[in-house]
Design a protein around this motif. Sequence first.
Motif, PDB file in Angstrom:
ATOM      1  N   SER A  58       0.857  -1.175   0.000  1.00  0.00           N
ATOM      2  CA  SER A  58       0.000   0.000   0.000  1.00  0.00           C
ATOM      3  C   SER A  58       0.896   1.227   0.000  1.00  0.00           C
ATOM      4  N   ALA A  59       0.308   2.366  -0.308  1.00  0.00           N
ATOM      5  CA  ALA A  59       1.083   3.603  -0.375  1.00  0.00           C
ATOM      6  C   ALA A  59       0.386   4.689   0.428  1.00  0.00           C
ATOM      7  N   ILE A  60       1.176   5.506   1.098  1.00  0.00           N
ATOM      8  CA  ILE A  60       0.681   6.663   1.832  1.00  0.00           C
ATOM      9  C   ILE A  60       1.689   7.791   1.674  1.00  0.00           C
ATOM     10  N   ARG A  61       1.357   8.945   2.178  1.00  0.00           N
ATOM     11  CA  ARG A  61       2.250  10.093   2.097  1.00  0.00           C
ATOM     12  C   ARG A  61       2.882  10.385   3.456  1.00  0.00           C
ATOM     13  N   VAL A  62       3.993  11.058   3.418  1.00  0.00           N
ATOM     14  CA  VAL A  62       4.754  11.395   4.622  1.00  0.00           C
ATOM     15  C   VAL A  62       4.466  12.833   5.041  1.00  0.00           C
ATOM     16  N   ASP A  63       4.276  13.016   6.333  1.00  0.00           N
ATOM     17  CA  ASP A  63       4.172  14.352   6.914  1.00  0.00           C
ATOM     18  C   ASP A  63       5.423  14.639   7.736  1.00  0.00           C
ATOM     19  N   GLY A  64       5.838  15.898   7.760  1.00  0.00           N
ATOM     20  CA  GLY A  64       6.935  16.284   8.629  1.00  0.00           C
ATOM     21  C   GLY A  64       8.299  16.129   7.990  1.00  0.00           C
ATOM     22  N   ASP A  65       9.308  16.519   8.745  1.00  0.00           N
ATOM     23  CA  ASP A  65      10.668  16.571   8.199  1.00  0.00           C
ATOM     24  C   ASP A  65      11.668  15.738   8.984  1.00  0.00           C
ATOM     25  N   SER A  66      11.193  14.825   9.823  1.00  0.00           N
ATOM     26  CA  SER A  66      12.135  14.104  10.677  1.00  0.00           C
ATOM     27  C   SER A  66      12.989  13.101   9.916  1.00  0.00           C
ATOM     28  N   MET A  67      12.572  12.758   8.679  1.00  0.00           N
ATOM     29  CA  MET A  67      13.373  11.812   7.897  1.00  0.00           C
ATOM     30  C   MET A  67      14.093  12.479   6.735  1.00  0.00           C
ATOM     31  N   GLU A  68      14.153  13.805   6.714  1.00  0.00           N
ATOM     32  CA  GLU A  68      14.986  14.491   5.726  1.00  0.00           C
ATOM     33  C   GLU A  68      16.427  14.042   5.946  1.00  0.00           C
ATOM     34  N   SER A  69      17.210  13.724   4.968  1.00  0.00           N
ATOM     35  CA  SER A  69      17.022  13.955   3.561  1.00  0.00           C
ATOM     36  C   SER A  69      16.595  12.725   2.781  1.00  0.00           C
ATOM     37  N   ILE A  70      16.140  11.694   3.447  1.00  0.00           N
ATOM     38  CA  ILE A  70      15.690  10.492   2.754  1.00  0.00           C
ATOM     39  C   ILE A  70      14.237  10.641   2.323  1.00  0.00           C
ATOM     40  N   LEU A  71      13.387  11.059   3.265  1.00  0.00           N
ATOM     41  CA  LEU A  71      11.976  11.274   2.994  1.00  0.00           C
ATOM     42  C   LEU A  71      11.632  12.719   3.308  1.00  0.00           C
ATOM     43  N   SER A  72      10.979  13.364   2.365  1.00  0.00           N
ATOM     44  CA  SER A  72      10.581  14.754   2.542  1.00  0.00           C
ATOM     45  C   SER A  72       9.078  14.837   2.774  1.00  0.00           C
ATOM     46  N   HIS A  73       8.656  15.954   3.329  1.00  0.00           N
ATOM     47  CA  HIS A  73       7.237  16.185   3.549  1.00  0.00           C
ATOM     48  C   HIS A  73       6.481  16.068   2.223  1.00  0.00           C
ATOM     49  N   GLY A  74       5.427  15.267   2.210  1.00  0.00           N
ATOM     50  CA  GLY A  74       4.632  15.097   1.006  1.00  0.00           C
ATOM     51  C   GLY A  74       5.059  13.936   0.133  1.00  0.00           C
ATOM     52  N   ASP A  75       6.191  13.309   0.424  1.00  0.00           N
ATOM     53  CA  ASP A  75       6.629  12.165  -0.370  1.00  0.00           C
ATOM     54  C   ASP A  75       5.631  11.008  -0.258  1.00  0.00           C
ATOM     55  N   THR A  76       5.509  10.271  -1.335  1.00  0.00           N
ATOM     56  CA  THR A  76       4.708   9.057  -1.322  1.00  0.00           C
ATOM     57  C   THR A  76       5.630   7.870  -1.096  1.00  0.00           C
ATOM     58  N   VAL A  77       5.255   7.015  -0.159  1.00  0.00           N
ATOM     59  CA  VAL A  77       6.054   5.826   0.127  1.00  0.00           C
ATOM     60  C   VAL A  77       5.191   4.589  -0.029  1.00  0.00           C
ATOM     61  N   VAL A  78       5.809   3.513  -0.485  1.00  0.00           N
ATOM     62  CA  VAL A  78       5.128   2.219  -0.601  1.00  0.00           C
ATOM     63  C   VAL A  78       5.587   1.336   0.546  1.00  0.00           C
ATOM     64  N   ILE A  79       4.622   0.710   1.208  1.00  0.00           N
ATOM     65  CA  ILE A  79       4.882  -0.134   2.371  1.00  0.00           C
ATOM     66  C   ILE A  79       4.644  -1.588   2.006  1.00  0.00           C
ATOM     67  N   ASP A  80       5.589  -2.446   2.362  1.00  0.00           N
ATOM     68  CA  ASP A  80       5.419  -3.888   2.199  1.00  0.00           C
ATOM     69  C   ASP A  80       4.929  -4.448   3.533  1.00  0.00           C
ATOM     70  N   HIS A  81       3.643  -4.762   3.606  1.00  0.00           N
ATOM     71  CA  HIS A  81       3.058  -5.266   4.845  1.00  0.00           C
ATOM     72  C   HIS A  81       3.483  -6.696   5.142  1.00  0.00           C
ATOM     73  N   GLY A  82       4.112  -7.356   4.167  1.00  0.00           N
ATOM     74  CA  GLY A  82       4.626  -8.694   4.411  1.00  0.00           C
ATOM     75  C   GLY A  82       5.899  -8.690   5.234  1.00  0.00           C
ATOM     76  N   ARG A  83       6.521  -7.518   5.355  1.00  0.00           N
ATOM     77  CA  ARG A  83       7.735  -7.390   6.151  1.00  0.00           C
ATOM     78  C   ARG A  83       7.391  -6.602   7.416  1.00  0.00           C
ATOM     79  N   ASN A  84       6.667  -7.248   8.294  1.00  0.00           N
ATOM     80  CA  ASN A  84       6.199  -6.576   9.509  1.00  0.00           C
ATOM     81  C   ASN A  84       6.932  -7.050  10.756  1.00  0.00           C
TER      82      ASN A  84
END
Length: 239
Positions: free
Chosen positions: A149-175
């Motif tokens: 599934s995919a969702i968007r990121v809020d905030g800047d705590s993962m800059e510079s890998i993930l930026s605010h508004g980035d879309t990320v895909v999650i593998d729920h099989g790796r939980n």
Amino acid sequence: MAYGEKKQKKQAGEDVSFSYSGLETRIAAVADLYESRKQAALTAGAALSSLQRWIAGDGMPAFDSVALLAAAKKVSLDWIATGNGEMFLSGGAKVREVNVEDVYSYVPLYDAHCSAGHGSWTEGAQVLTQLAFTTYSLRKQGLDPSKLSAIRVDGDSMESILSHGDTVVIDHGRNSLEGEAIYVIRLDDHLYAKRLQRQFDGAVSIISQNKEYQTMTVPKERLGDLEIIGRVVWAGGWI
């Protein structure tokens, strides 16, 4: 698609563009004929990030870029633009007949944000759109489309890998924690995209890329409170 990135600036004479109807999936199909997406971008005379935006449906490619991308693999521009006719030009190196519905797998993008700082998961999230990935690329990464599934990121705590508004895909099989990587986790009813790292004493460190945010540690005896939703496997590119 509900993305807010700016479109690519065009130079003079590059104002011819294509319809968006299925264009992103056909560009992805041509790009996957190359050894890598980076090689495809170089052939098109574009940045890799630009190619990725075209495939995500975030930007309109210039005619000359698509023409270069198609010509090197003898792909029909008419097919790219409309989806009609044969993918490969007559006399071209036709690898196989391509059925777009068979080539692509689709990942739902939800209208919920993964907080990389202080947000929470929105219950009852609606599907905004479906992100198209080639089935081959998912299989190459060992991914099952039904578990993504995919969702968007809020905030800047993962800059510079993930930026605010980035879309990320999650593998729920790796939980479960397989090793140090970025996961979407639920902790105290909040959802976070964070790097997880297992410590020698069994505790797990929750690490922000942005050093302005402190590292959190979940002791071994409280790991039951740490729910791993899934591993982040894509954020504009495989990670």
